[in-house]
Structure formats: structure tokens, C-alpha cells
Design an enzyme around this catalytic site. Structure first.
Site, mmCIF file in Angstrom:
data_model
loop_
_atom_site.group_PDB
_atom_site.id
_atom_site.type_symbol
_atom_site.label_atom_id
_atom_site.label_comp_id
_atom_site.label_asym_id
_atom_site.label_seq_id
_atom_site.Cartn_x
_atom_site.Cartn_y
_atom_site.Cartn_z
ATOM 1 N N GLY A 25 0.744 -1.724 0.030
ATOM 2 C CA GLY A 25 -0.173 0.116 0.458
ATOM 3 C C GLY A 25 1.105 1.427 -0.128
ATOM 4 N N PRO A 55 4.563 -5.078 -0.676
ATOM 5 C CG PRO A 55 6.394 -4.357 -1.055
ATOM 6 C CD PRO A 55 6.124 -5.307 0.014
ATOM 7 N NE ARG A 103 -0.014 2.456 -5.880
ATOM 8 C CZ ARG A 103 -0.754 2.568 -6.814
ATOM 9 N NH1 ARG A 103 -1.023 2.964 -8.097
ATOM 10 N NH2 ARG A 103 -1.928 1.618 -6.317
ATOM 11 N NE ARG A 125 -2.638 3.319 -11.073
ATOM 12 C CZ ARG A 125 -2.508 4.285 -10.631
ATOM 13 N NH1 ARG A 125 -1.531 5.377 -12.065
ATOM 14 N NH2 ARG A 125 -3.213 4.423 -9.799
ATOM 15 C CE1 TYR A 149 -8.586 1.962 -9.931
ATOM 16 C CE2 TYR A 149 -6.575 2.248 -10.968
ATOM 17 C CZ TYR A 149 -7.316 1.344 -9.936
ATOM 18 O OH TYR A 149 -7.500 -0.137 -10.328
ATOM 19 C CB CYS A 176 -15.251 3.214 -29.880
ATOM 20 S SG CYS A 176 -13.837 2.776 -31.179
HETATM 21 N N1 LLP Z 1 -1.238 -6.703 -1.144
HETATM 22 C C1 LLP Z 1 -2.839 -7.220 -1.099
HETATM 23 C C2 LLP Z 1 -3.636 -7.739 0.024
HETATM 24 C C3 LLP Z 1 -3.036 -6.538 -1.771
HETATM 25 O O1 LLP Z 1 -4.863 -6.302 -2.215
HETATM 26 C C4 LLP Z 1 -2.400 -5.490 -2.729
HETATM 27 C C5 LLP Z 1 -2.652 -4.757 -3.926
HETATM 28 C C6 LLP Z 1 -0.847 -4.813 -2.546
HETATM 29 C C7 LLP Z 1 -0.284 -6.237 -1.796
HETATM 30 C C8 LLP Z 1 -0.405 -4.713 -3.413
HETATM 31 O O2 LLP Z 1 -0.521 -2.860 -3.394
HETATM 32 P P1 LLP Z 1 0.451 -2.304 -3.292
HETATM 33 O O3 LLP Z 1 1.612 -2.002 -2.941
HETATM 34 O O4 LLP Z 1 0.388 -2.110 -4.463
HETATM 35 O O5 LLP Z 1 0.120 -0.610 -3.355
HETATM 36 N N2 LLP Z 1 -5.112 -0.946 -9.562
HETATM 37 C C9 LLP Z 1 -5.132 0.000 -8.618
HETATM 38 C C10 LLP Z 1 -4.281 -0.890 -7.618
HETATM 39 C C11 LLP Z 1 -4.814 -1.534 -6.965
HETATM 40 C C12 LLP Z 1 -4.022 -2.523 -5.700
HETATM 41 C C13 LLP Z 1 -4.827 -3.545 -5.511
HETATM 42 N N3 LLP Z 1 -4.069 -4.725 -4.162
HETATM 43 C C14 LLP Z 1 -3.921 0.935 -9.010
HETATM 44 O O6 LLP Z 1 -3.533 0.524 -10.635
HETATM 45 O O7 LLP Z 1 -3.923 2.005 -8.425
#
Ligand code: LLP
Length: 414
Positions: A239, A274, A276, A312, A316, A342
Site C-alpha cells: 500500500g 509492496p 507499486r 489507470r 481512477y 471507442c
Molecule cells: N497486498 C494485497 C492483499 C493487495 O490487495 C495489494 C494490492 C497489495 C498487497 C499491493 O499493494 P500496493 O503496494 O501495490 O499498493 N490497480 C490499482 C491498485 C490496486 C491494488 C490492489 N491490491 C491501481 O492501479 O492503482
């Protein structure tokens, strides 16, 4: 530090001109910097090194085998959410004993595959899933390592589509039900309680929500220990946000230090998932301007990448910086950068001041996470190629799809 920079007015990935990549591999094309990937992993490792920890890279952010293999070679574990992601991790020579399996809808066959592979842990998200896991493990004659994903009901202050730790979200189990579920888990013959887990959302730009949810998790952990349920790892999810525009997320070291301060002297191993922050800044989407058009005072640059390549912005309203690959002194105009799909939602960026000509190349920045992995074939568009740059070396890590591949599984009625 960025691994994409201008040299002689030409945007480069490390030492390679993006224009040369476009000539060689065509567009649209995702280009990754190996150095950026390695340094993101190292920053997490360095920040967490004072404690027993495991980085479980969230495969969904970017699941290209070359990237998974790179992280695996650096010792990474993986957070998966499907049987498909497990297969990818194995194909990339990832260690299944460092895999945690998250997700609200695990099917029995996905559970068996993960049990056969001897994964580290299942992050269970409901009572039904716990019972099914016990049953599946019983059939195979194994004990399933179990962690419960707690929904701490904390506001992550992010886009509502990527918030997961509020009580109205489908994820995790209610905080109030957790203790009873742990007791149940401990009573089941084919379940082995090992951990506790949460993940409250993605693209978090403040530390406070992480700390609030950790506080709740630790309070629960104390209760569990009091009733004799031993927990050997705490999984704090992923996150951590990145800067796309003007966000000011904590850096990895600040984030880890705040978590560690809250954890105090606890002995448990720390898991982190992690996505992103590991790959986001390591990738750009390279695209070519096909047409410039001017409608009723609006300027559109129609490029060859679309919402199927990068969802994205459409999904979003996400912002990605868009840079010209070749800097010019042409007069600048305000453009909507849009794709050929389209749908009016098919835009990559709006209100961008650029001096453009047809045929120009653009780089859509910070698209290493949730770019390629969320791409689709909408409008029967083959998915983009992917390339990794390592200093002056370029490797194609995914061939551009062919149109024939897209319908090879389809048949006509007899
Ligand atoms: N762990 C779990 C259980 C998750 O569901 C996620 C992301 C992560 C870890 C990794 O989170 P991160 O570190 O990447 O924030 N498609 C969206 C993001 C969706 C995230 C879903 N879960 C976007 O493009 O912003």
C-alpha cells in the site's frame, strides 16, 4: 532518483535512447529500468534489515516473468492472489515457501495447487474460506498454514476503488469476529495457525493509517497470545504510495521506521507486500502520436496507446506525467492525449501542455505498476511489448501479441 532522464534532449532509459527502443520494438511498448527495480527492492531490504522480515512482492502490480525472476534472485517472496500468479512465480523460479496467498475468492483447485507447492501461508478472508481450506488440506493429507486477514476499519485516505480496509469493503474479516475465527482455526485438524495479516489499501500517502491499523492488529495479537494462540508472523500488507504528481508519500525508510517503532520488541517475523512502490517508477509506456486533431477549440493528440494498455486514467482518473521523448522548441498547446479506443474514457492524460507533431514519441511516466498487468485486449488490440533496459543493454521480455493469438481459442458454429 529517476532512471529515465534527458541526454542531448533525448529521453533515455538508463543509457538507452527511448527513440531507439521504439524503432526496434515498435509502440506501444512498456520499458523498464532494471536498476530502478533493483534499487527499489534494496531500499525495502535495507529499511527492514533490523528485523526478521520477508518482502512478499505483490505480483499483481507487474507480473512479467523477468521481473518476478529478478526479485526472486534477490531473495524476494511473493504475494499472490490466484492460481495463475502462483504458476507465474514458479515459472519465474520464485521460491514457493516464500509465497503468501491473499484474495477473497480462492477456489478449491487453487488451494490444492498452493498446498502441493508448499507455500508459506494462506491469508484467509472469511469463515467459509477457512472451512474450505481445512477440507482441501484434509484431502491432500496436509496442514494448511493459516493467517487471518483482518479488516481493521481504518480509512486509508486513497481513491475509493483501491481502499480495502474499511468495514464496507469486501476484504478481510471483521475485527470483532477475528478472535472467534482464530479459535475455530485452531480447532480444525488440517489448519496450522501461523500469522496475522492486513492490507488496508493502495497508494497511501500518509503513515497514520498504516500505524492505526497496525495498532489494532497488535491489540488482537495480544489477545490471541493470552488465550494461547501463538502467532509467528505479522503481515502488514502493501500500500505504500508513490509520487505521480504532487503527492508526498513517506519514503520507504520513514515508513519502515514508523512501523518498527510501533512494533517495539515483538519477536514476530514481519511480512510486507509492496507492489507499486517496487515497480511503479521503474516503468514507462512508450507511445507514438498518430494524429493531431482540433475539435471546437479542443486539441487532441491521438496516440497508439489506449485505455486497454493503461487503464489507470480511465478507471481512477489517475495522473501520469507525459513527457516528449525528444525535447523540441515547438509552440506548446494544451492537449488531451487520447487513444484509439471507442470510449470517451479512453484518455491517457488531459490538459497537457506539449509542443507536438504527428509521429512524435511520448513517454507516459511511472507506469511500471498496474500498467501492463491490468491491460486488456479491448477493441481487439494486441497487448504491448515489454522491454527491460540494463545500462546500455536492452532485452525484450515480452513479445507484442499478434492479432491471431487474440482469437486462436475461438471457434465458429458448425
Ligand atoms: N497486498 C494485497 C492483499 C493487495 O490487495 C495489494 C494490492 C497489495 C498487497 C499491493 O499493494 P500496493 O503496494 O501495490 O499498493 N490497480 C490499482 C491498485 C490496486 C491494488 C490492489 N491490491 C491501481 O492501479 O492503482
Amino acid at each position: 532518483m529517476t532512471h529515465f532522464s534527458y541526454k542531448n534532449k533525448q529521453l533515455h532509459a538508463e543509457a538507452v535512447a527511448l527513440a531507439d527502443i521504439a524503432t526496434k520494438f515498435g509502440t506501444p511498448c512498456y520499458v523498464y529500468s532494471k536498476t530502478a527495480l533493483v534499487s527499489a527492492f534494496n531500499s525495502f531490504s535495507e529499511a527492514l534489515k533490523k528485523r526478521g522480515h520477508l518482502i512478499c512482492y505483490a505480483v499483481k502490480a507487474n507480473s512479467n516473468l523477468a521481473i518476478l525472476n529478478l526479485f526472486a534472485r534477490m531473495g524476494s517472496g511473493f504475494d499472490i492472489v490466484s492460481g495463475g500468479e502462483l504458476k507465474r512465480v514458479m515459472a519465474a523460479r520464485g521460491d514457493p515457501r516464500k509465497v503468501v496467498f491473499s484474495g477473497v475468492g480462492k477456489k478449491a483447485e487453487e488451494m490444492s495447487a498452493a498446498l502441493e507447492a508448499n507455500i508459506m501461508c494462506f491469508n484467509v478472508e472469511s469463515e467459509g474460506e477457512l472451512l474450505r481450506l481445512n477440507e482441501v488440506a484434509g484431502k491432500i493429507g496436509k496442514k494448511a498454514p493459516f493467517s487471518l486477514r483482518i479488516n481493521p476499519d481504518v480509512d486509508p485516505k486513497t481513491h475509493p476503488y483501491i481502499a480495502t480496509g474499511l468495514k464496507e469493503n469486501k476484504f478481510g474479516v471483521d475485527y470483532a469476529d477475528a478472535l472467534a475465527l482464530y479459535r475455530k482455526a485452531q480447532s480444525l485438524p488440517h489448519i496450522e495457525v501461523t500469522g496475522i495479516d492486513c492490507h488496508i489499501g493502495s497508494q497511501l500517502t500518509e503513515i497514520a493509517p498504516f500505524i492505526d491499523s497496525l495498532e489494532r492488529i497488535l491489540a488482537l495479537l495480544d489477545k490471541l497470545e493470552k488465550v494461547g494462540i501463538a502467532i509467528s508472523h505479522i503481515d502488514i500488507g502493501g500500500g505504500l504510495g508513490i509520487r505521480y504528481r504532487d503527492e508526498t508519500p513517506p519514503n520507504i525508510a520513514e515508513y519502515a521506521a514508523a512501523l518498527f517503532a510501533k512494533l517495539g520488541k515483538r519477536r514476530q517475523k514481519i511480512l510486507i507486500e509492496p507492489g507499486r512502490a517496487m515497480v511503479g517508477h521503474a516503468g514507462v509506456l512508450l507511445t507514438r502520436v498518430e494524429y493531431l486533431k482540433h475539435n471546437r477549440g479542443n486539441n487532441f493528440a491521438i496516440v497508439d496507446a489506449a485505455m486497454n494498455d493503461l487503464q489507470r486514467p480511465a478507471l481512477y482518473g489517475a495522473y501520469h506525467e507525459i513527457l516528449p521523448v525528444s525535447q523540441s522548441s515547438r509552440p506548446r498547446r494544451t492537449y488531451e492525449i487520447a487513444g484509439p479506443v471507442c470510449e470517451s474514457a479512453d484518455f491517457i492524460g488531459r490538459g497537457r501542455k506539449l509542443g507536438l507533431a504527428e509521429g512524435d514519441l511520448l513517454a507516459v511516466m511511472s507506469t511500471g505498476a498496474y500498467g501492463m498487468s491490468m491491460s486488456s485486449n479491448y477493441n481487439t488490440r494486441p497487448r504491448a511489448a515489454e522491454v527491460i533496459v540494463d545500462d546500455d543493454k536492452t532485452t525484450l521480455i515480452r513479445r507484442r501479441e499478434t492479432t491471431d493469438q487474440l482469437f486462436s481459442g475461438e471457434t465458429l458454429l458448425s
